[in-house]
Design a protein around this motif. Structure first.
Motif, PDB file in Angstrom:
ATOM      1  N   GLU A  81     -10.136  -3.399  -3.219  1.00 25.27           N
ATOM      2  CA  GLU A  81      -9.561  -4.258  -4.118  1.00 25.27           C
ATOM      3  C   GLU A  81      -9.370  -3.831  -5.500  1.00 25.27           C
ATOM      4  O   GLU A  81      -8.558  -3.952  -6.192  1.00 25.27           O
ATOM      5  CB  GLU A  81     -10.667  -5.755  -4.331  1.00 25.27           C
ATOM      6  CG  GLU A  81     -10.417  -6.755  -3.308  1.00 25.27           C
ATOM      7  CD  GLU A  81      -9.002  -7.327  -3.669  1.00 25.27           C
ATOM      8  OE1 GLU A  81      -7.931  -7.091  -2.763  1.00 25.27           O
ATOM      9  OE2 GLU A  81      -8.744  -7.991  -4.565  1.00 25.27           O
ATOM     10  N   GLY A  99       1.620  -6.336  -9.391  1.00 17.47           N
ATOM     11  CA  GLY A  99       2.046  -6.874  -8.162  1.00 17.47           C
ATOM     12  C   GLY A  99       1.472  -8.134  -7.470  1.00 17.47           C
ATOM     13  O   GLY A  99       0.257  -8.420  -8.117  1.00 17.47           O
ATOM     14  N   THR A 100       2.193  -8.940  -6.969  1.00 17.60           N
ATOM     15  CA  THR A 100       1.953  -9.853  -6.489  1.00 17.60           C
ATOM     16  C   THR A 100       1.577 -10.050  -5.073  1.00 17.60           C
ATOM     17  O   THR A 100       1.018 -10.854  -4.601  1.00 17.60           O
ATOM     18  CB  THR A 100       3.030 -10.970  -6.808  1.00 17.60           C
ATOM     19  OG1 THR A 100       4.129 -10.621  -6.123  1.00 17.60           O
ATOM     20  CG2 THR A 100       3.079 -11.446  -8.214  1.00 17.60           C
ATOM     21  N   SER A 101       2.067  -8.924  -4.231  1.00 19.58           N
ATOM     22  CA  SER A 101       1.598  -8.848  -2.939  1.00 19.58           C
ATOM     23  C   SER A 101       0.805  -7.635  -2.739  1.00 19.58           C
ATOM     24  O   SER A 101       0.891  -6.600  -3.431  1.00 19.58           O
ATOM     25  CB  SER A 101       2.602  -8.513  -2.254  1.00 19.58           C
ATOM     26  OG  SER A 101       4.024  -8.222  -3.044  1.00 19.58           O
ATOM     27  N   CYS A 102      -0.123  -7.875  -1.602  1.00 15.12           N
ATOM     28  CA  CYS A 102      -1.225  -7.014  -1.664  1.00 15.12           C
ATOM     29  C   CYS A 102      -1.531  -7.212   0.083  1.00 15.12           C
ATOM     30  O   CYS A 102      -1.596  -8.256   0.399  1.00 15.12           O
ATOM     31  CB  CYS A 102      -2.016  -7.200  -2.345  1.00 15.12           C
ATOM     32  SG  CYS A 102      -3.453  -6.090  -2.240  1.00 15.12           S
ATOM     33  N   ILE A 103      -2.235  -6.374   0.457  1.00 18.39           N
ATOM     34  CA  ILE A 103      -3.150  -6.407   1.763  1.00 18.39           C
ATOM     35  C   ILE A 103      -4.315  -5.525   1.502  1.00 18.39           C
ATOM     36  O   ILE A 103      -4.355  -4.492   1.220  1.00 18.39           O
ATOM     37  CB  ILE A 103      -2.526  -5.977   3.077  1.00 18.39           C
ATOM     38  CG1 ILE A 103      -2.292  -7.402   3.644  1.00 18.39           C
ATOM     39  CG2 ILE A 103      -3.245  -5.185   3.942  1.00 18.39           C
ATOM     40  CD1 ILE A 103      -2.769  -7.541   5.119  1.00 18.39           C
ATOM     41  N   ARG A 163      -5.907  -3.337  -7.232  1.00 16.69           N
ATOM     42  CA  ARG A 163      -5.467  -3.971  -8.803  1.00 16.69           C
ATOM     43  C   ARG A 163      -5.197  -2.765  -9.722  1.00 16.69           C
ATOM     44  O   ARG A 163      -4.548  -3.108 -10.641  1.00 16.69           O
ATOM     45  CB  ARG A 163      -6.765  -4.727  -8.943  1.00 16.69           C
ATOM     46  CG  ARG A 163      -6.777  -6.321  -8.155  1.00 16.69           C
ATOM     47  CD  ARG A 163      -8.032  -7.204  -8.405  1.00 16.69           C
ATOM     48  NE  ARG A 163      -7.744  -8.026  -7.426  1.00 16.69           N
ATOM     49  CZ  ARG A 163      -6.991  -9.162  -7.341  1.00 16.69           C
ATOM     50  NH1 ARG A 163      -6.417  -9.195  -8.355  1.00 16.69           N
ATOM     51  NH2 ARG A 163      -7.164  -9.935  -6.487  1.00 16.69           N
ATOM     52  N   ASN A 193      -7.269  -1.198   4.014  1.00 18.62           N
ATOM     53  CA  ASN A 193      -6.841  -2.381   3.188  1.00 18.62           C
ATOM     54  C   ASN A 193      -6.002  -2.104   1.975  1.00 18.62           C
ATOM     55  O   ASN A 193      -5.854  -2.890   1.049  1.00 18.62           O
ATOM     56  CB  ASN A 193      -8.174  -3.066   2.815  1.00 18.62           C
ATOM     57  CG  ASN A 193      -8.715  -4.022   3.917  1.00 18.62           C
ATOM     58  OD1 ASN A 193      -7.985  -5.007   4.503  1.00 18.62           O
ATOM     59  ND2 ASN A 193     -10.013  -3.398   4.478  1.00 18.62           N
ATOM     60  N   SER A 235       2.429 -10.122   2.710  1.00 18.69           N
ATOM     61  CA  SER A 235       1.216 -10.011   2.145  1.00 18.69           C
ATOM     62  C   SER A 235       1.071 -10.536   0.908  1.00 18.69           C
ATOM     63  O   SER A 235       2.040 -10.823   0.273  1.00 18.69           O
ATOM     64  CB  SER A 235       0.802  -8.350   1.983  1.00 18.69           C
ATOM     65  OG  SER A 235       2.264  -7.697   1.542  1.00 18.69           O
ATOM     66  N   ASP A 236      -0.111 -10.835   0.470  1.00 19.67           N
ATOM     67  CA  ASP A 236      -0.311 -11.415  -0.935  1.00 19.67           C
ATOM     68  C   ASP A 236      -1.791 -11.052  -1.704  1.00 19.67           C
ATOM     69  O   ASP A 236      -2.693 -11.154  -0.931  1.00 19.67           O
ATOM     70  CB  ASP A 236      -0.481 -13.017  -0.672  1.00 19.67           C
ATOM     71  CG  ASP A 236      -0.710 -13.721  -1.856  1.00 19.67           C
ATOM     72  OD1 ASP A 236       0.053 -13.521  -2.740  1.00 19.67           O
ATOM     73  OD2 ASP A 236      -1.931 -14.279  -2.274  1.00 19.67           O
ATOM     74  N   LEU A 237      -1.713 -10.664  -2.785  1.00 15.18           N
ATOM     75  CA  LEU A 237      -2.890 -10.282  -3.524  1.00 15.18           C
ATOM     76  C   LEU A 237      -3.731 -11.290  -3.446  1.00 15.18           C
ATOM     77  O   LEU A 237      -5.168 -10.813  -3.750  1.00 15.18           O
ATOM     78  CB  LEU A 237      -2.414  -9.753  -4.878  1.00 15.18           C
ATOM     79  CG  LEU A 237      -3.405  -9.004  -5.723  1.00 15.18           C
ATOM     80  CD1 LEU A 237      -3.570  -7.754  -5.205  1.00 15.18           C
ATOM     81  CD2 LEU A 237      -2.683  -8.945  -7.383  1.00 15.18           C
ATOM     82  N   ARG A 244       4.301   4.290  -1.018  1.00 13.54           N
ATOM     83  CA  ARG A 244       5.211   5.386  -1.484  1.00 13.54           C
ATOM     84  C   ARG A 244       6.264   5.105  -0.716  1.00 13.54           C
ATOM     85  O   ARG A 244       7.438   5.816  -1.261  1.00 13.54           O
ATOM     86  CB  ARG A 244       4.338   6.720  -1.121  1.00 13.54           C
ATOM     87  CG  ARG A 244       4.927   7.882  -1.606  1.00 13.54           C
ATOM     88  CD  ARG A 244       4.077   9.141  -1.407  1.00 13.54           C
ATOM     89  NE  ARG A 244       4.910  10.248  -1.123  1.00 13.54           N
ATOM     90  CZ  ARG A 244       5.739  10.712  -0.458  1.00 13.54           C
ATOM     91  NH1 ARG A 244       5.837  10.007   0.985  1.00 13.54           N
ATOM     92  NH2 ARG A 244       6.125  12.129  -0.377  1.00 13.54           N
ATOM     93  N   VAL A 296       1.611   4.434  -4.178  1.00 14.15           N
ATOM     94  CA  VAL A 296       0.314   4.577  -3.304  1.00 14.15           C
ATOM     95  C   VAL A 296       0.543   5.296  -1.943  1.00 14.15           C
ATOM     96  O   VAL A 296       1.335   4.677  -1.454  1.00 14.15           O
ATOM     97  CB  VAL A 296      -0.426   3.609  -3.532  1.00 14.15           C
ATOM     98  CG1 VAL A 296      -1.841   3.985  -2.603  1.00 14.15           C
ATOM     99  CG2 VAL A 296      -1.049   3.212  -4.792  1.00 14.15           C
ATOM    100  N   PHE A 350      -2.772  -1.293  -0.270  1.00 20.16           N
ATOM    101  CA  PHE A 350      -1.541  -1.564  -0.323  1.00 20.16           C
ATOM    102  C   PHE A 350      -0.609  -0.159  -0.599  1.00 20.16           C
ATOM    103  O   PHE A 350      -0.331   0.161  -1.751  1.00 20.16           O
ATOM    104  CB  PHE A 350      -1.123  -2.670  -1.181  1.00 20.16           C
ATOM    105  CG  PHE A 350       0.124  -3.288  -1.331  1.00 20.16           C
ATOM    106  CD1 PHE A 350       0.719  -3.503  -0.226  1.00 20.16           C
ATOM    107  CD2 PHE A 350       1.086  -3.560  -2.720  1.00 20.16           C
ATOM    108  CE1 PHE A 350       2.130  -4.174   0.037  1.00 20.16           C
ATOM    109  CE2 PHE A 350       2.092  -4.104  -2.488  1.00 20.16           C
ATOM    110  CZ  PHE A 350       2.640  -4.486  -1.355  1.00 20.16           C
ATOM    111  N   VAL A 351      -0.135   0.414   0.600  1.00 21.47           N
ATOM    112  CA  VAL A 351       0.514   1.771   0.377  1.00 21.47           C
ATOM    113  C   VAL A 351       2.015   1.237  -0.019  1.00 21.47           C
ATOM    114  O   VAL A 351       2.714   0.400   0.660  1.00 21.47           O
ATOM    115  CB  VAL A 351       0.207   2.534   1.508  1.00 21.47           C
ATOM    116  CG1 VAL A 351      -1.009   2.892   1.796  1.00 21.47           C
ATOM    117  CG2 VAL A 351       0.894   1.925   2.896  1.00 21.47           C
TER     118      VAL A 351
END
Lengths: 291, 291, 291, 291
Positions: free
Chosen positions: B277, B287-291, B281, B122, D72-74, B127, B146, B124-125
């Motif tokens: 999470e 960042g606005t995007s994440c998984i 964070r 989970n 993807s989204d935070l 690199r 990351v 958000f990589v």
């Protein structure tokens, strides 16, 4: 006296009573598998007296003692699969002609409880092909009629396993239900070393998943064969194995815990092959294709 | 006296010594998280005397006591993630500017040992995106750098985890290594209720997987932060919790077993979100995007 | 003219050039496997002229044409595993005496890309046992020395696969690296019906995962054998198969898509057994245990 | 003219007819979600004329156009979950008071078909708690009654999904059945960017899994809401998107293939959260715990 320790294995409770010569209404018969050399114990619960004493339903409990069951093997323990087939024939002569539903009980996300779902994953299911092509066509030659379900556990579904299987049996009308389940043993020495075959189905409260309602011929309306291997021990049982009867109480929080070996993930993968191979070969005796 | 019971939690050994007022070279400091209300205990092993007494390396061990950590929550325990972030800042002020490698140790096929791999799943990589687009471009705005590995366990790879990570660190030269691992506790009351953060890395022999070689700044050549949650108890420890010091020996076969709750699969899924999470964070603050 | 269509199979590009008699620096030799009856094509890229023309590195590409590879089989395609063993011996006479690292490339969460990780899951890894017990002891009799990694893909790790493997090779110094990878084919008729063995490793840009950097003897510092099966087709290729050279352009969004059969999950499970069986038997020729 | 191209999306067939002004018995209504800003298209098939023309059953088809759905989204696309909730209220005002069975259709081992099973994995199921504790007790405050099944696909079970669900509905008598399914789209531009909600259930032959029998109020005996996202395209459709009507035939082998993005595994994980969040919040409006 009735058995107070949690075990799904008829042989474990039978042995306790046998030591004290108290056993009534129960016959125990030991043999050695001709080809496999496996020790096979047949516990027959003959009547209500035996059933109450043992805490097990009336019927046959066949136990295979297989010390190497949890060891890896280049030939995937073919001789154990063969012995399972031999013993299953005591419950039903002909699997090939039957419409068979196999239910893999348990939680596929938890290694020690994943035995049932993993067996189902490796079954060669054919019911839809029989519907489409018919039996004994060029596409289905030598194949029996097998369907399979891995219904999940109540924490995942919110539904009793018994209810889901009842619905499935009513919808597709199989001749025979075979349920595969991971069991709880009392002795660490039986863990992943014992296979239990029974024509009594699954009793309420048995298994890792602690089922509340039984899955047997009475509730399902069709004959039920259960195949189980103990993969966990309840905390209460293991403490008893060490300290005998001296224990008063065990922490409540611990009652929701189980004990299992550190490499149970590898062991269950392998044991599931041993069972799925037995079922594939007994159901599709002349079939050439399988997975 | 040195601690004879298996635990990966510094707080458990510290508490034993604290009761007997024997503790030297070790400072213990308790606070309550301002926003979260979580009890935070900081155990500082100051010197070799403390290290030998506790059986823990010199450094900081921050423990979050979170009774509801194993309970499900509609908001995925956001306040716990926030407290993890607050505490991680004691080890490194700035995560955003660092090239960070996260290693999820453990066996993804075994629920209680899958915490590390699930956290990695989970994350958000980024690199590879930094390599391709550069930092602070329109594609990478607000994102830190990351990378992540789930190297598996020795039974799967035949290789010590330390060796794989050493190779990875040499190949990609991160500024910081964060390792996530499922731990063994001594007390059932800490199971899935305690988060340990430390700047000492992973000690030899720790964790479910029983690592033989340590993963720390000395062996890795870069600072190491370890995040762990106890998900299992060793048999020896649990028997001790019930019977105190009266036990002479436990069956050898049992020493390869562990104890864990029946719903550990659900608990680990959820705890892994809480950690991922926090890492997402702290590493990608804007960042606005994440998984 | 150089090959413009995306394929990881040397035989596909070789066949195109063979039709037009243009092939230089490339030898093609077809035989039939003595026991298996499998058609085996050996494409030898002899020099730089051949390498440029084919877009493939200098070395040997052995292709097994196995129409039934994607069909299920009660015996798990044992004769195909045997033919793989026969052909692998052309690259190295003795696997038993070598310290072998097997890398299962690809994404285990995506069925058509999971071939490598699934092969690794079924390997019998022994390197840690050799370290602990020594070779040819009672515990390791007849076993070779095998370690295994499934490093994941760049979208999961943020790290080039080449970098991770370089680090691993430097850390554990194997004599031989075997990489398993799902490939992209040009023709739908080769999908899941062709096995390619090569001593040239994995070329940049090949595979489902579109690797940027090659994995070969030059980059790794040890000999590399690659085993691959095409499980997907690129959109551009499939459109070409239907319409020949008439196509000008394909939608950019489609370039990130692939084509694969609806039952690819079952096919990959089975094909991975066929390869892992071959590797287990060639590496542990006299071993009696295996998973 | 009737639609000849394979799509599970009512909006795609409606748009084709709308261009030629031929549409009868079908109303189309576009709005913009007040909070989310999402474009919502409501296609109402009013009568048999419309149904035959569109090849879709009589009823409502609500389509959410969400270009960022596959990104993807935070915050896990919370505003999309909210819009799904708003639109679901058009089908049933009150979910909290209903006994709801959610069925996650599809194959969990195949990423583009795993949407349904993954949604089910993240649902907060409570039916067994309602049975045990009763509604509105301290343990169940604010929670609706939800059960869930992931029945698998016919290739795994040998049983039509319709049969399994019929059995389950008969066994547990829910007030409402919600089915989640991965769909097939015609246009690559809708792939993983469109959510379809309908009160018509699942039509025969629809979905990745090509169901033969429909799952709707008529066959199930209870109202059925279907939630679907297109994750694949059939080969025939994609070729049509490029070349229009010029194509005569596509290779038979290709008809069993599908097209999907290379990162469909990540996309499906995320989209499944967006749907499970919507269902958890609409079913348990005041519940504080969830997974």
């Amino acid at each position: 006296m009735s058995c107070q320790f949690r075990t799904d294995l008829a042989i474990e409770t039978a042995e306790i009573f046998q030591e004290s010569n108290e056993l009534q209404g129960v016959r125990i018969n030991k043999t050695i598998g001709k080809i496999s050399g496996i020790e096979v114990t047949r516990v027959t619960v003959e009547n209500e007296i035996g059933a109450q004493q043992l805490g097990k339903s009336i019927g046959e409990y066949i136990t295979l003692d297989v010390p190497e069951l949890d060891q890896s093997d280049l030939n995937y323990h073919r001789e154990i699969s063969q012995e399972i087939i031999e013993q299953l024939r005591l419950f039903a002569q002909n699997f090939y002609d039957k419409d068979i539903l196999v239910a893999g009980l348990g939680n596929r996300k938890m290694a020690p409880d994943a035995l049932g779902p993993m067996v189902v994953d490796n079954l060669f299911v054919t019911r839809h092909m029989m519907d489409y092509y018919g039996k004994e066509t060029s596409m289905t030659k030598g194949m029996g009629c097998v369907s399979a379900l891995a219904p999940g556990v109540m924490a995942q579904t919110g539904i009793e396993t018994q209810e889901i299987l009842k619905g499935a049996v009513k919808a597709i009308h199989p001749d025979l239900l075979i349920v595969i389940d991971a069991l709880a043993a009392r002795s660490v020495h039986r863990l992943n070393k014992t296979i239990q075959l029974t024509n009594t189905g699954i009793a309420p409260g048995a298994g890792v998943g602690n089922r509340r309602h039984g899955i047997d011929e009475q509730s399902m309306g069709v004959p039920v064969i259960a195949i189980g291997i103990p993969t966990v021990i309840d905390i209460a049982s293991i403490v008893n194995d060490i300290f005998g009867d001296q224990i008063a109480s065990v922490d409540v929080e611990m009652m929701n815990m189980f004990v299992t070996p550190k490499n149970i993930d590898e062991i269950v993968v392998q044991m599931s092959y041993t069972i799925s191979e037995a079922l594939n070969r007994i159901c599709h005796p002349m079939g050439t294709s399988c997975i």
